[in-house]
Structure formats: C-alpha cells, structure tokens
Design a protein around this motif. Structure first.
Motif, PDB file in Angstrom:
ATOM      1  N   ALA A  23      -8.399 114.219  41.439  1.00 25.65           N
ATOM      2  CA  ALA A  23      -9.124 115.398  41.906  1.00 25.65           C
ATOM      3  C   ALA A  23      -8.937 116.529  40.901  1.00 25.65           C
ATOM      4  CB  ALA A  23      -8.600 115.818  43.277  1.00 25.65           C
ATOM      5  N   GLY A  24      -9.913 117.429  40.827  1.00 25.09           N
ATOM      6  CA  GLY A  24      -9.775 118.573  39.925  1.00 25.09           C
ATOM      7  C   GLY A  24     -11.124 119.127  39.516  1.00 25.09           C
ATOM      8  N   TRP A  25     -11.124 120.293  38.952  1.00 24.26           N
ATOM      9  CA  TRP A  25     -12.354 120.912  38.448  1.00 24.26           C
ATOM     10  C   TRP A  25     -12.635 120.357  37.053  1.00 24.26           C
ATOM     11  CZ3 TRP A  25     -16.892 122.488  38.675  1.00 24.26           C
ATOM     12  CH2 TRP A  25     -17.443 123.522  37.910  1.00 24.26           C
ATOM     13  N   GLY A  26     -13.926 120.343  36.651  1.00 25.71           N
ATOM     14  CA  GLY A  26     -14.338 119.765  35.377  1.00 25.71           C
ATOM     15  C   GLY A  26     -13.613 120.359  34.176  1.00 25.71           C
ATOM     16  N   SER A 148     -13.580 110.859  40.712  1.00 24.17           N
ATOM     17  CA  SER A 148     -14.750 111.637  41.135  1.00 24.17           C
ATOM     18  C   SER A 148     -14.498 113.134  41.130  1.00 24.17           C
ATOM     19  CB  SER A 148     -15.200 111.207  42.536  1.00 24.17           C
ATOM     20  OG  SER A 148     -15.740 109.913  42.517  1.00 24.17           O
ATOM     21  N   LYS A 149     -13.233 113.531  41.257  1.00 23.70           N
ATOM     22  CA  LYS A 149     -12.802 114.937  41.176  1.00 23.70           C
ATOM     23  C   LYS A 149     -13.079 115.778  42.420  1.00 23.70           C
ATOM     24  CE  LYS A 149     -14.894 116.121  37.450  1.00 23.70           C
ATOM     25  NZ  LYS A 149     -15.531 116.164  36.164  1.00 23.70           N
ATOM     26  N   TYR A 150     -14.192 115.520  43.113  1.00 21.32           N
ATOM     27  CA  TYR A 150     -14.547 116.350  44.268  1.00 21.32           C
ATOM     28  C   TYR A 150     -13.477 116.297  45.348  1.00 21.32           C
ATOM     29  CZ  TYR A 150     -19.319 116.849  42.602  1.00 21.32           C
ATOM     30  OH  TYR A 150     -20.418 117.165  41.864  1.00 21.32           O
ATOM     31  N   VAL A 168      -3.915 112.359  42.534  1.00 24.21           N
ATOM     32  CA  VAL A 168      -3.344 113.141  41.445  1.00 24.21           C
ATOM     33  C   VAL A 168      -4.299 114.309  41.214  1.00 24.21           C
ATOM     34  CG1 VAL A 168      -4.266 111.552  39.688  1.00 24.21           C
ATOM     35  CG2 VAL A 168      -2.479 113.144  39.084  1.00 24.21           C
ATOM     36  N   HIS A 169      -3.751 115.485  41.390  1.00 19.53           N
ATOM     37  CA  HIS A 169      -4.527 116.727  41.282  1.00 19.53           C
ATOM     38  C   HIS A 169      -4.344 117.252  39.862  1.00 19.53           C
ATOM     39  CE1 HIS A 169      -4.951 121.170  42.847  1.00 19.53           C
ATOM     40  NE2 HIS A 169      -5.779 120.898  41.891  1.00 19.53           N
ATOM     41  N   MET A 170      -5.396 117.090  39.057  1.00 11.60           N
ATOM     42  CA  MET A 170      -5.279 117.487  37.661  1.00 11.60           C
ATOM     43  C   MET A 170      -5.685 118.929  37.459  1.00 11.60           C
ATOM     44  SD  MET A 170      -6.000 114.971  34.563  1.00 11.60           S
ATOM     45  CE  MET A 170      -5.249 115.769  33.158  1.00 11.60           C
ATOM     46  N   VAL A 171      -4.818 119.666  36.780  1.00  8.29           N
ATOM     47  CA  VAL A 171      -5.075 121.082  36.549  1.00  8.29           C
ATOM     48  C   VAL A 171      -4.907 121.393  35.066  1.00  8.29           C
ATOM     49  CG1 VAL A 171      -4.385 121.769  38.878  1.00  8.29           C
ATOM     50  CG2 VAL A 171      -2.671 121.740  37.054  1.00  8.29           C
ATOM     51  N   ARG A 172      -5.563 122.472  34.648  1.00  6.68           N
ATOM     52  CA  ARG A 172      -5.479 122.894  33.244  1.00  6.68           C
ATOM     53  C   ARG A 172      -5.582 124.412  33.215  1.00  6.68           C
ATOM     54  NH1 ARG A 172      -9.891 121.164  28.605  1.00  6.68           N
ATOM     55  NH2 ARG A 172      -8.739 121.894  26.786  1.00  6.68           N
ATOM     56  N   TYR A 212     -11.836 125.236  43.852  1.00  6.39           N
ATOM     57  CA  TYR A 212     -11.545 123.802  43.814  1.00  6.39           C
ATOM     58  C   TYR A 212     -10.043 123.543  43.954  1.00  6.39           C
ATOM     59  CZ  TYR A 212     -15.525 120.859  42.769  1.00  6.39           C
ATOM     60  OH  TYR A 212     -16.645 120.092  42.863  1.00  6.39           O
ATOM     61  N   ASN A 213      -9.288 124.233  43.124  1.00  2.00           N
ATOM     62  CA  ASN A 213      -7.850 123.961  43.129  1.00  2.00           C
ATOM     63  C   ASN A 213      -7.208 124.347  44.459  1.00  2.00           C
ATOM     64  OD1 ASN A 213      -7.356 122.707  40.561  1.00  2.00           O
ATOM     65  ND2 ASN A 213      -7.952 124.645  39.656  1.00  2.00           N
ATOM     66  N   ALA A 214      -7.697 125.435  45.049  1.00  3.26           N
ATOM     67  CA  ALA A 214      -7.153 125.846  46.349  1.00  3.26           C
ATOM     68  C   ALA A 214      -7.497 124.821  47.436  1.00  3.26           C
ATOM     69  CB  ALA A 214      -7.683 127.233  46.723  1.00  3.26           C
ATOM     70  N   VAL A 215      -8.751 124.351  47.426  1.00  2.00           N
ATOM     71  CA  VAL A 215      -9.178 123.384  48.453  1.00  2.00           C
ATOM     72  C   VAL A 215      -8.416 122.058  48.289  1.00  2.00           C
ATOM     73  CG1 VAL A 215     -11.134 122.007  49.295  1.00  2.00           C
ATOM     74  CG2 VAL A 215     -11.449 124.433  48.794  1.00  2.00           C
ATOM     75  N   ILE A 216      -8.255 121.634  47.032  1.00  2.00           N
ATOM     76  CA  ILE A 216      -7.544 120.368  46.798  1.00  2.00           C
ATOM     77  C   ILE A 216      -6.080 120.499  47.249  1.00  2.00           C
ATOM     78  CG2 ILE A 216      -6.726 118.742  45.024  1.00  2.00           C
ATOM     79  CD1 ILE A 216      -9.340 119.550  43.450  1.00  2.00           C
ATOM     80  N   ALA A 217      -5.449 121.614  46.846  1.00  2.00           N
ATOM     81  CA  ALA A 217      -4.032 121.798  47.175  1.00  2.00           C
ATOM     82  C   ALA A 217      -3.804 121.879  48.685  1.00  2.00           C
ATOM     83  CB  ALA A 217      -3.512 123.066  46.504  1.00  2.00           C
TER      84      ALA A 217
END
Ligand SMILES: [Zn+2]
Length: 322
Positions: A23-26, A148-150, A168-172, A212-217
C-alpha cells in the motif's frame, strides 16, 4: 480474514495462500519492491493488480513479460481458472464495480471486513477473491504480492476467506514524492499516455500523500491487525535492499529459501508477469537499486517549504520531520 488453516476435507490442514499487499501513494518505490519480491521462490508479483481490468483487459496493455496481457500465458491461464476465460468477463462491468473500492469507501470496506461480510456486501471483492484464487492455482505461489497501493483494495483483501493478508505500507519523503510527480517520465504505452506518465502538481501530490498515508495507517492497519502491518521507508529499501527483502520474507512467515542474490545493491532480475505499474516493472537482467534523491539538489527551496507545510502532521508520524 485470518482463519489459521483451511481443511482439505481429509482431516489434514493445508496452509493458506498469503497475500503481501503493498500500500502507498504513487512514486514511493512500490514497483522496485514488487520487482524484488517477485524474484523470491514461492512468491509471485502481480504488480498493480487493481488495473488488470482497465489497462490489461480493456485497453490491451502489456504484461510485465512484454507481451500484451491478453496474450500472456500466465494471465490467460489465470483468467481461465478464475472465470472460465478472458472472453467470459466484461472488464468494463468490473471497472464500474471498482468504484466501491475507492479511497472514500475505505471505512465502509473496513466495516464489511469486521462483520465478515466483505464478499456479500461489496461485489468487487468477489472478483478480487476469484482472481487471487486463479493466480494461486496458475502459479502455485504461496505468497501473492499485490502492489495495487490503494487503501481499499488492501482492506478488501483482508476480508477474503482462505487468505492470510500482510500489508507493507511503503512511504517516501513527501518532498521526493512531489518532485518525482512533477518530472516527465517516458512510458511504453505511447498510444494511451502520449508517451509520458501522468504528472501531478506539487500541492495535489502532497495532499494525496497526506490522505493516503493517513487512511492506510488507520484503516488498512485496522483491517489486517498490528502483527500483519509494517511501514517500509523507500529510503531504507534503496539503501539496503538485501536486508529489506530478508525482513519481508520473515514478516510473511516464510523460510528464507531461494531469494535474489545481491552484489552490493546490484541484483539479477528475471521476468515478472505484472499487470500494471511504473515502467520499471519491465526491467530485467542486472539492475542496480540506487537511492533517487535528486530532489535534494534540484528542488527549489520554496517548493520544499510548501510540501513540508502541507505534509504535516503525517510527515512527523512517518519520520520525515527533518
Ligand atoms: Zn506475462
């Protein structure tokens, strides 16, 4: 939905198929991760599976192996196993159902997962379920890597019976992400994209990064549970890919069997059958994983300031406060 094992009808339990959902933003490095994990024995990487219907089936785009997805044997076998054949599916109808998997429906999806009703209340989840079944049957993989990331697709996956789902929540760094979204990137899909990947402005890219990151977390983590959720920083993956791949193999409770061999940050990539993703998914052969931090030299100070302001407070929570 985590049911420890699925009985095979003979009193013996067989291990469930696992899904490692990225999961994560592009522009957060998910394609690199997907490529690497697809090299591990027992793992299959599907790329951004969400787009198999629209891009792979409807638009006739290429699989990661370079063939049109509709002609790739892995996908024709998968769809035959899951739905009786590609021709038996109306991809436009599935794309319409995917509306229920948009980020704004994340809470509804989470409620459905908690009530153990996901395939009953959200029709798209039934397609996802059968597609995972088809991928498992065709490839024999123990772990399906779906990048898919969504957020919502990850939540729905967590509610599918017979699957143990890890996220796995990928962040950058939001400044690197905003910088990357502004760049022109060539793509293979010249007919559909005009030859370059979509670009997103500074403000929009950072606002979506935040949401995105807030919703995933919050919601995706809640759907799979703390033990099945992990944050991964792109910067860590790019600096030490071998250790990250090892950690993720352990995270999904697999034995560190055959996995890609790194020479420093170089790795040999074999073909993967990814449904969609960044053009990097077509890469094979000796590939160097390098930290892309061009933004540090090339991004104007005023842009960094705007992004830093807009990314707060999620930036601090994800350790990008500096
Ligand atoms: Zn293929």
């Amino acid at each position: 939905m985590v049911h420890a094992t699925a009985p095979d009808g003979h009193g013996v339990s067989t291990a469930m198929t696992k899904v490692l959902y990225v999961a994560g933003w592009g522009r957060s490095g998910t394609t690199i991760l997907d490529n690497l994990l697809g090299q591990v024995e027992g793992f299959v990487s599907t790329g951004e599976l969400h787009y198999v219907w629209e891009r792979g089936l409807r638009q006739g785009r290429d699989c990661g192996c370079g063939q049109p997805l509709r002609e790739c044997e892995t996908w024709t076998s998968t769809f035959a196993s899951a739905f009786g054949g590609i021709e038996a599916i109306d991809p436009s109808a599935v794309v319409r159902l995917q509306d229920s998997a948009r980020t704004r429906h994340a809470l509804r999806a989470l409620r459905a997962v908690r009530a153990d009703r996901v395939t009953r209340t959200i029709p798209y989840a039934r397609y996802l379920h059968r597609l995972y079944d088809g991928i498992g049957a065709t490839t024999g993989a123990r772990v399906i890597v779906d990048s898919s990331k969504y957020p919502t697709d990850g939540i729905l996956a967590a509610g599918l019976e017979g699957y143990e789902v890890f996220v796995v929540h990928m962040v950058r760094d939001p400044r690197a992400v905003a910088f990357s979204w502004q760049r022109f990137k060539p793509t293979r899909d010249k007919k559909t994209d005009g030859g370059v990947l979509k670009r997103v402005g500074l403000v929009r890219s950072t606002m979506v990064w935040q949401v995105y990151n807030a919703v995933i977390a919050r919601t995706v983590k809640a759907a799979v549970g703390d033990e099945h959720y992990q944050v991964l920083h792109y910067e860590q993956l790019a600096s030490d890919p071998a250790t990250v791949v090892d950690d993720l193999i352990r995270f999904v409770k697999e034995a560190p069997a055959a996995k890609p061999v790194f020479a420093g940050n170089e790795v040999e990539l074999k073909v993967t059958h990814t449904a969609s993703g960044n053009p990097g998914r077509f890469r094979t052969g000796t590939t160097a994983i390098r930290l892309d931090d061009e933004w540090r030299n090339s991004m104007p100070r005023w842009q960094r300031t705007i992004v830093t302001m807009l990314a707060f407070p999620m930036s601090v929570r994800l350790q990008y406060g500096g």
